[in-house]
Design a protein around this motif. Sequence first.
Motif, short mmCIF file in Angstrom:
data_model
loop_
_atom_site.label_atom_id
_atom_site.label_comp_id
_atom_site.label_asym_id
_atom_site.label_seq_id
_atom_site.Cartn_x
_atom_site.Cartn_y
_atom_site.Cartn_z
N ARG A 25 0.52 -1.46 -0.25
CA ARG A 25 0.44 -0.50 0.08
C ARG A 25 0.56 0.86 -0.26
NH1 ARG A 25 -4.95 0.54 4.45
NH2 ARG A 25 -2.86 0.43 5.79
N VAL A 26 0.48 2.34 -1.37
CA VAL A 26 1.01 3.72 -0.60
C VAL A 26 0.65 4.48 0.48
CG1 VAL A 26 0.99 5.48 -2.32
CG2 VAL A 26 1.78 2.98 -3.27
N VAL A 27 1.35 4.95 0.69
CA VAL A 27 0.66 5.54 2.29
C VAL A 27 1.41 7.18 1.96
CG1 VAL A 27 1.42 3.45 3.48
CG2 VAL A 27 2.73 5.15 3.40
N GLY A 28 2.04 7.31 1.37
CA GLY A 28 2.48 8.98 0.98
C GLY A 28 3.82 9.45 0.34
N ARG A 29 3.53 10.72 -0.19
CA ARG A 29 5.17 11.15 -0.88
C ARG A 29 5.85 11.05 0.61
NH1 ARG A 29 5.59 13.30 -6.28
NH2 ARG A 29 4.15 10.63 -6.93
N ARG A 30 7.51 10.99 0.30
CA ARG A 30 7.78 12.22 1.09
C ARG A 30 8.41 13.30 0.64
NH1 ARG A 30 10.54 10.19 6.24
NH2 ARG A 30 8.74 8.77 7.24
N GLU A 65 3.11 14.70 7.92
CA GLU A 65 4.42 14.63 7.02
C GLU A 65 3.89 13.32 5.52
OE1 GLU A 65 6.88 11.52 8.02
OE2 GLU A 65 6.40 11.23 10.29
N ARG A 66 2.72 13.33 5.89
CA ARG A 66 2.49 12.10 4.43
C ARG A 66 1.51 13.30 3.92
NH1 ARG A 66 2.06 6.71 7.57
NH2 ARG A 66 4.25 6.17 6.76
N SER A 67 1.35 13.14 2.07
CA SER A 67 0.33 13.58 1.67
C SER A 67 0.07 12.71 0.84
CB SER A 67 1.30 14.99 0.44
OG SER A 67 1.96 14.11 -0.04
N ARG A 68 -1.17 13.01 0.62
CA ARG A 68 -2.07 12.02 -0.68
C ARG A 68 -1.48 11.55 -1.70
NH1 ARG A 68 -4.41 8.00 1.75
NH2 ARG A 68 -5.70 8.56 2.93
N SER A 69 -1.01 10.79 -2.42
CA SER A 69 -0.32 9.95 -4.06
C SER A 69 -1.14 9.41 -4.67
CB SER A 69 0.81 9.44 -3.46
OG SER A 69 0.98 7.94 -4.78
N ALA A 70 -1.70 9.52 -5.76
CA ALA A 70 -2.27 8.77 -6.74
C ALA A 70 -0.98 7.86 -7.20
CB ALA A 70 -2.07 10.03 -7.84
N ILE A 95 5.13 -4.07 -6.94
CA ILE A 95 5.53 -3.06 -7.67
C ILE A 95 4.54 -1.58 -7.54
CG2 ILE A 95 5.17 -2.08 -10.50
CD1 ILE A 95 4.78 -5.38 -11.15
N ILE A 96 5.08 -0.27 -8.16
CA ILE A 96 4.69 0.90 -7.35
C ILE A 96 4.72 2.00 -8.60
CG2 ILE A 96 4.49 2.85 -5.71
CD1 ILE A 96 5.89 1.16 -3.98
N SER A 97 3.36 2.55 -9.35
CA SER A 97 3.69 3.20 -10.39
C SER A 97 3.98 4.45 -10.08
CB SER A 97 1.55 3.33 -10.29
OG SER A 97 1.51 3.91 -9.95
N GLU A 98 5.08 5.44 -9.45
CA GLU A 98 5.30 6.63 -8.81
C GLU A 98 7.09 5.77 -8.18
OE1 GLU A 98 2.82 10.06 -8.39
OE2 GLU A 98 1.75 9.15 -9.66
N ASP A 99 7.80 6.36 -8.74
CA ASP A 99 9.58 6.80 -7.80
C ASP A 99 9.15 7.63 -6.65
OD1 ASP A 99 10.37 5.22 -10.03
OD2 ASP A 99 10.77 7.44 -11.05
N ASN A 100 9.59 7.31 -6.03
CA ASN A 100 9.96 8.20 -4.68
C ASN A 100 8.41 8.34 -3.66
OD1 ASN A 100 12.69 9.23 -5.23
ND2 ASN A 100 11.82 10.35 -6.17
N GLU A 101 8.21 6.96 -3.66
CA GLU A 101 6.78 6.92 -2.85
C GLU A 101 7.61 5.87 -1.71
OE1 GLU A 101 4.06 8.30 -3.72
OE2 GLU A 101 4.49 9.28 -5.10
N GLU A 102 6.67 6.29 -0.52
CA GLU A 102 6.29 5.22 1.19
C GLU A 102 5.43 4.27 0.23
OE1 GLU A 102 6.27 7.63 4.80
OE2 GLU A 102 7.94 8.53 4.21
#
Length: 144
Positions: free
Chosen positions: A58-63, A78-83, A102-109
């Motif tokens: 599960r993607v929890v946000g972007r740092r 400290e976390r923002s929503r991510s698509a 697999i996560i669809s974007e780079d640099n995701e927590e």
Amino acid sequence: RAAPREEDDPLGLDGELFRYVAHRQHHGEAFVAYRLLGHPIVLHSAADGLPLACLHLRVVGRRTRERSWREWLPGHSERSRSAAQALIARRPDRGSDDFLGIISEDNEEFELVMTNLTANDVLMFDIGGEPRARENDFWERTDS
């Protein structure tokens, strides 16, 4: 027919990971149907095929690197929503014990969420490193 209500769910599984469908009580035991949300993988028993655990990536946000010192103060999110979306799958080229996330974007927590689907058993996972040797003193341990 009325739609299933989350408050009727006898097991109370996480509503972000599972959608409650229905249940029946039989001789004091609950048989519950869920729809899996996201793209999890379910691990089944080699002995009888029953589901043992469900793994969600599960993607929890972007740092961001540009965070200020104020963002570390208590009460500040400290976390923002991510698509971004995530999935976890077996790697058939490496046998049944290897998984790939697999996560669809780079640099995701992200977080790996393991849900025990057994009635009273304890699950142990070793993530990375050497496989653990069977410890007979703990092998038959349960939650009860």
